[in-house]
Design an enzyme around this catalytic site. Structure first.
Site, PDB file in Angstrom:
ATOM      1  N   CYS A   1     -62.101   8.852 -22.798  1.00 26.77           N
ATOM      2  CA  CYS A   1     -61.165   8.217 -21.586  1.00 26.77           C
ATOM      3  C   CYS A   1     -61.293   6.448 -21.650  1.00 26.77           C
ATOM      4  O   CYS A   1     -60.720   6.306 -20.557  1.00 26.77           O
ATOM      5  CB  CYS A   1     -61.943   8.848 -20.421  1.00 26.77           C
ATOM      6  SG  CYS A   1     -61.625  10.587 -20.371  1.00 26.77           S
TER       7      CYS A   1
ATOM      8  N   HIS B   1     -59.452   4.794 -14.302  1.00 22.05           N
ATOM      9  CA  HIS B   1     -59.040   5.534 -15.023  1.00 22.05           C
ATOM     10  C   HIS B   1     -59.366   6.364 -13.934  1.00 22.05           C
ATOM     11  O   HIS B   1     -60.131   7.317 -13.621  1.00 22.05           O
ATOM     12  CB  HIS B   1     -60.154   5.916 -16.147  1.00 22.05           C
ATOM     13  CG  HIS B   1     -60.221   7.366 -16.433  1.00 22.05           C
ATOM     14  ND1 HIS B   1     -59.246   8.683 -17.033  1.00 22.05           N
ATOM     15  CD2 HIS B   1     -61.688   8.630 -16.876  1.00 22.05           C
ATOM     16  CE1 HIS B   1     -59.973   9.407 -17.294  1.00 22.05           C
ATOM     17  NE2 HIS B   1     -60.941   9.474 -17.215  1.00 22.05           N
TER      18      HIS B   1
ATOM     19  N   ASN C   1     -56.144  14.580 -14.362  1.00 19.01           N
ATOM     20  CA  ASN C   1     -57.472  13.777 -15.313  1.00 19.01           C
ATOM     21  C   ASN C   1     -56.599  13.625 -16.388  1.00 19.01           C
ATOM     22  O   ASN C   1     -56.597  15.188 -17.523  1.00 19.01           O
ATOM     23  CB  ASN C   1     -58.172  14.278 -15.375  1.00 19.01           C
ATOM     24  CG  ASN C   1     -59.347  13.038 -16.661  1.00 19.01           C
ATOM     25  OD1 ASN C   1     -59.265  12.760 -17.155  1.00 19.01           O
ATOM     26  ND2 ASN C   1     -60.992  12.844 -16.078  1.00 19.01           N
TER      27      ASN C   1
HETATM   28  N1  COA Z   1     -64.711  26.115  -7.521  1.00 16.86           N
HETATM   29  C1  COA Z   1     -65.156  26.587  -6.360  1.00 16.86           C
HETATM   30  N2  COA Z   1     -66.519  26.451  -6.589  1.00 16.86           N
HETATM   31  C2  COA Z   1     -66.852  25.646  -8.108  1.00 16.86           C
HETATM   32  C3  COA Z   1     -66.273  25.203  -8.822  1.00 16.86           C
HETATM   33  C4  COA Z   1     -65.001  25.163  -8.646  1.00 16.86           C
HETATM   34  N3  COA Z   1     -64.435  25.320  -9.718  1.00 16.86           N
HETATM   35  N4  COA Z   1     -67.301  25.003 -10.022  1.00 16.86           N
HETATM   36  C5  COA Z   1     -68.455  25.009  -8.948  1.00 16.86           C
HETATM   37  N5  COA Z   1     -68.201  25.552  -7.958  1.00 16.86           N
HETATM   38  C6  COA Z   1     -69.648  25.748  -6.489  1.00 16.86           C
HETATM   39  C7  COA Z   1     -70.346  25.807  -7.424  1.00 16.86           C
HETATM   40  O1  COA Z   1     -70.988  27.088  -7.779  1.00 16.86           O
HETATM   41  C8  COA Z   1     -71.817  25.269  -6.708  1.00 16.86           C
HETATM   42  O2  COA Z   1     -71.615  26.611  -5.378  1.00 16.86           O
HETATM   43  P1  COA Z   1     -72.926  26.320  -4.547  1.00 16.86           P
HETATM   44  O3  COA Z   1     -73.416  25.378  -4.015  1.00 16.86           O
HETATM   45  O4  COA Z   1     -72.358  27.623  -3.497  1.00 16.86           O
HETATM   46  O5  COA Z   1     -74.061  26.863  -5.403  1.00 16.86           O
HETATM   47  C9  COA Z   1     -70.683  23.932  -5.684  1.00 16.86           C
HETATM   48  O6  COA Z   1     -69.417  24.634  -5.948  1.00 16.86           O
HETATM   49  C10 COA Z   1     -71.227  23.152  -5.958  1.00 16.86           C
HETATM   50  O7  COA Z   1     -71.021  22.953  -7.390  1.00 16.86           O
HETATM   51  P2  COA Z   1     -71.623  22.202  -8.280  1.00 16.86           P
HETATM   52  O8  COA Z   1     -71.359  22.060  -9.977  1.00 16.86           O
HETATM   53  O9  COA Z   1     -72.737  21.063  -8.093  1.00 16.86           O
HETATM   54  O10 COA Z   1     -70.093  21.242  -8.043  1.00 16.86           O
HETATM   55  P3  COA Z   1     -69.936  19.822  -8.290  1.00 16.86           P
HETATM   56  O11 COA Z   1     -70.001  18.830  -6.753  1.00 16.86           O
HETATM   57  O12 COA Z   1     -70.858  19.186  -9.223  1.00 16.86           O
HETATM   58  O13 COA Z   1     -68.341  19.036  -8.674  1.00 16.86           O
HETATM   59  C11 COA Z   1     -67.422  18.993 -10.166  1.00 16.86           C
HETATM   60  C12 COA Z   1     -68.096  20.515  -9.928  1.00 16.86           C
HETATM   61  C13 COA Z   1     -66.716  18.520 -11.732  1.00 16.86           C
HETATM   62  C14 COA Z   1     -65.954  18.063  -9.255  1.00 16.86           C
HETATM   63  C15 COA Z   1     -68.114  17.385 -10.413  1.00 16.86           C
HETATM   64  O14 COA Z   1     -69.516  17.425 -11.013  1.00 16.86           O
HETATM   65  C16 COA Z   1     -67.341  16.387 -10.627  1.00 16.86           C
HETATM   66  O15 COA Z   1     -66.580  15.350 -10.419  1.00 16.86           O
HETATM   67  N6  COA Z   1     -67.902  16.142 -12.047  1.00 16.86           N
HETATM   68  C17 COA Z   1     -67.575  14.389 -12.665  1.00 16.86           C
HETATM   69  C18 COA Z   1     -66.189  14.629 -13.520  1.00 16.86           C
HETATM   70  C19 COA Z   1     -65.143  14.432 -14.024  1.00 16.86           C
HETATM   71  O16 COA Z   1     -65.016  12.856 -13.431  1.00 16.86           O
HETATM   72  N7  COA Z   1     -65.080  13.551 -15.061  1.00 16.86           N
HETATM   73  C20 COA Z   1     -64.145  13.222 -16.280  1.00 16.86           C
HETATM   74  C21 COA Z   1     -65.090  12.107 -17.214  1.00 16.86           C
HETATM   75  S1  COA Z   1     -64.329  11.367 -17.926  1.00 16.86           S
END
Ligand code: COA
Length: 331
Positions: A122, A256, A287
């Protein structure tokens, strides 16, 4: 002692053309939620994404990149034969070798160009701009195509809750050429290889080939989120300082398109004034990794929110963990 001739470079380089390719198939959140037990609301709230685009089965990172590249050439009013370097940022090209750049050069008829790919995920587009700027000012090339292109729908696991809703397909390209005044600020770049496992293809290609299982993108979402939010504001501030530009002088911020919450966090870190336009192409494009910055810039240009010659700040970050940022003047 023998001394060799130092190449005569051009004093300045800048962006003189921009082109994109957006696949035609629109994929709303409703199409991806079932396999990951998610909801439209969750995806919108956590990432900002409402819909994304997936390429058709016959399309590839190279074929989409070639269309974006041709559009950038038309925009710059430059012929493919006048391109010296084709430089492609991608991690979803079908081959480890030969490069996507060689394929794209052949597709557009850039027969006089050298061609190579950059593996910086990215961050790849901003890496490419920095390399192109340096090549031109060092006298190694005149006209360079920098292309970011991805067909991530081929390499994501549609049952993986952490990635299936984020990544998408598309391509963007710019022509970088000698200009009368400098149109690209110094590039601030780096990589933290110690954290490289936080975004990685799994299994590795050799194992995948031996065992007949697909090598797919995996991501530790929270670790990546923390890294991006914690570090990229500082990288942006360094790029602004290096260009000797105040944040209030920017016309637009084109990060990005990783995740809208990361964008909002960086905006806070750099105290971005309200009048600076923020690219939010992720809402309808998802993305698209190396393609996301040129796609987002193009959207701002199409809507009239940025015009030729106006300054914007880019920052790319992702697998590696690689990052790069610079200010540039819009093509
Ligand atoms: N749909 C619904 N619920 C989801 C889920 C999905 N796709 N993925 C996770 N959850 C739930 C989990 O089960 C958890 O539930 P709980 O609180 O009841 O246990 C809750 O959401 C939080 O999970 P978590 O893994 O901590 O999610 P998050 O808040 O970190 O969000 C992302 C996940 C991927 C959106 C986040 O980590 C993120 O934005 N990361 C950066 C990603 C990115 O930009 N990458 C590209 C870089 S180039």
């Amino acid at each position: 002692m023998i001394t060799l001739k130092t190449p005569a470079g051009n004093s300045h380089a800048g962006l003189i053309g921009l082109g994109v390719y957006r696949p035609t198939r629109v994929v709303p959140n409703s199409e991806v939620i079932e396999a990951i037990d998610s909801s439209d609301e969750w995806i919108r709230e956590r990432s900002g994404i409402i819909e994304r685009r997936f390429a058709q089965s016959h399309e590839t990172a190279a074929s989409m990149g070639a269309i974006a590249a041709q559009n950038a050439l038309d925009d710059a009013k430059i012929k493919a034969q006048d391109i010296d370097v084709v430089l492609v940022a991608t991690f979803s090209h079908r081959f480890q070798t030969p490069s996507a750049a060689a394929e794209i050069a052949a597709l557009i008829g850039a027969n006089n160009a050298s061609a190579f790919d950059i593996s910086a995920a990215c961050a790849g587009f901003c890496y490419g701009i920095g390399i192109a700027d340096s090549l031109i000012r060092a006298g190694s090339a005149k006209n360079i195509l920098v292309i970011g292109t991805e067909k991530l729908s081929d390499i994501i696991n549609m049952s993986d809750r952490g990635t299936a809703f984020i990544f998408a397909d598309g391509a963007g390209a710019v022509v970088v050429s000698p200009t009368s005044t400098q149109g690209i600020g110094p590039t601030i770049w780096g990589a933290d290889g110690n954290a490289r496992e936080s975004i990685i293809m799994d299994p590795d290609l050799i194992t995948a080939g031996k065992e007949g299982i697909p090598s797919l993108l995996t991501m530790q979402g929270q670790a990546v989120f923390r890294w991006a939010v914690g570090s990229m504001g500082d990288v942006c501030n360094q790029a602004l300082a290096a260009a000797e530009l105040d944040v209030s002088d920017l016309k637009a911020f084109v990060p990005h398109q990783a995740n809208i919450r990361i964008t909002d966090a960086i905006i806070k870190r750099i105290n971005l004034p309200q009048h600076v336009v923020v690219a939010r192409d992720i809402v309808t494009a998802g993305n698209t990794s190396a393609a996301s910055i040129p796609l987002a810039l193009h959207a701002l240009r199409e809507s009239g929110e940025i015009k030729k010659g106006e300054p914007f700040l880019m920052v790319g970050f992702g697998a590696g963990l690689a990052y790069a940022s610079q200010v540039a003047l819009a093509p």
